[in-house]
Design an enzyme around this catalytic site. Structure first.
Site, PDB file in Angstrom:
ATOM      1  N   GLU A  76       1.380  -1.501  -0.212  1.00 60.87           N
ATOM      2  CA  GLU A  76       0.078   0.151   0.498  1.00 60.87           C
ATOM      3  C   GLU A  76       0.802   1.114  -0.303  1.00 60.87           C
ATOM      4  O   GLU A  76       0.509   2.044   0.316  1.00 60.87           O
ATOM      5  CB  GLU A  76      -0.727   0.029   1.441  1.00 60.87           C
ATOM      6  N   HIS A  95      -2.497   2.997   8.379  1.00 57.49           N
ATOM      7  CA  HIS A  95      -3.722   2.385   7.451  1.00 57.49           C
ATOM      8  C   HIS A  95      -3.900   0.628   8.348  1.00 57.49           C
ATOM      9  O   HIS A  95      -2.854   0.180   8.473  1.00 57.49           O
ATOM     10  CB  HIS A  95      -3.431   1.430   6.116  1.00 57.49           C
ATOM     11  N   HIS A  97      -7.312  -2.410   9.444  1.00 60.10           N
ATOM     12  CA  HIS A  97      -8.123  -2.551   9.266  1.00 60.10           C
ATOM     13  C   HIS A  97      -9.164  -3.531  10.857  1.00 60.10           C
ATOM     14  O   HIS A  97      -9.730  -4.346  10.871  1.00 60.10           O
ATOM     15  CB  HIS A  97      -8.299  -3.884   8.736  1.00 60.10           C
ATOM     16  N   TYR A 116     -17.981  14.383  19.438  1.00 61.31           N
ATOM     17  CA  TYR A 116     -17.361  15.934  19.364  1.00 61.31           C
ATOM     18  C   TYR A 116     -15.598  14.499  18.927  1.00 61.31           C
ATOM     19  O   TYR A 116     -14.696  15.559  18.806  1.00 61.31           O
ATOM     20  CB  TYR A 116     -17.112  15.969  20.131  1.00 61.31           C
ATOM     21  N   HIS A 158     -12.733  -2.028   3.250  1.00 63.97           N
ATOM     22  CA  HIS A 158     -11.148  -2.489   3.344  1.00 63.97           C
ATOM     23  C   HIS A 158     -10.953  -2.155   4.543  1.00 63.97           C
ATOM     24  O   HIS A 158     -10.705  -3.274   5.786  1.00 63.97           O
ATOM     25  CB  HIS A 158     -10.592  -1.936   1.796  1.00 63.97           C
ATOM     26  N   TYR A 211      -6.661  23.022  23.113  1.00 67.25           N
ATOM     27  CA  TYR A 211      -7.102  21.667  23.973  1.00 67.25           C
ATOM     28  C   TYR A 211      -5.312  21.004  24.484  1.00 67.25           C
ATOM     29  O   TYR A 211      -4.643  21.048  23.687  1.00 67.25           O
ATOM     30  CB  TYR A 211      -8.195  20.732  23.587  1.00 67.25           C
TER      31      TYR A 211
END
Length: 221
Positions: A76, A95, A97, A116, A158, A211
């Site tokens: 990927e 990335h 799954h 939020y 995916h 924050y």
């Protein structure tokens, strides 16, 4: 060893990703981008994260030319390089799954502002890209096109892609979105979730800017 720090981070967070069950087996991938060098450290293809060492991590340029390393880079790689090209602030890509994000990716539905914490993505919605074959330029193009102003996108049938200004923030975003996805799933099982309005999410995003401790990131609101 070239980009030793970045390689060590890829190994550390790859193990975290497996331990936190954001991916199983050898699925999912991680990269860190050094903009000064124009090089990316990316996890190797098809290797168990608990067996991966910093020497196994592959260093490539954004054309996927291998600069250092003995392994084949993640299939990927195009997802990662495309995000670095189109998201100038991005210095890491994760990335996964993960179960609940992937559930909505299979449904072809976006993640919405049921909580939020989705504001960590810089948007009130995390869209879902249409299905494309894994490991292809077509997948990377569909992902970045669907992503828009968000720092994350679901990949149809995916998984999830998230980016951040460093690996800690990209990984935190992936974790936060899995939490949001689980909330969205569970509330949909009971009834119709209450979605925060654009005005409410604008207030959230404004609050996020100040924050936490300076330089600490937004994790753990």
């Amino acid at each position: 060893m070239l980009m030793q720090e970045e390689r060590e981070l890829v190994v550390e967070y790859g193990r975290k990703m497996s331990a936190d069950r954001l991916s199983t087996g050898t699925s999912g991938n991680i990269s860190v981008y050094n903009a000064e060098k124009g090089l990316m450290a990316i996890s190797p293809s098809g290797m168990d994260y608990f067996s991966t060492t910093p020497e196994d991590v592959v260093i490539t340029d954004l054309e996927a030319n291998i600069v250092d390393g003995i392994r084949k880079p993640s299939s990927e790689w195009a997802l990662h390089t495309t995000f670095y090209r189109h998201k100038p602030h991005a210095r890491a890509v994760v990335h996964t799954h993960s179960m609940y994000c992937t559930t909505f990716a299979v449904l072809g539905q976006p993640l919405r502002a049921v909580h939020y914490a989705i504001g960590d993505a810089g948007a009130a919605t995390v869209p879902c890209a249409p299905y494309r074959l894994f490991g292809t330029a077509e997948l990377a193009e569909a992902a970045i096109e669907a992503c828009g102003g968000s720092d994350a996108v679901l990949l149809g049938n995916h998984g999830l892609v998230a980016c951040g200004r460093d690996l800690k923030s990209a990984y935190s975003l992936a974790c936060n979105l899995e939490y949001v996805a689980e909330l969205q799933y569970r509330t949909m099982c009971i009834g119709t979730p209450n979605i925060l309005t654009d005005e409410q999410m604008a207030e959230v995003m404004e609050r996020f800017r100040s924050y936490g401790q300076p330089g600490s990131g937004k994790a753990g609101y």
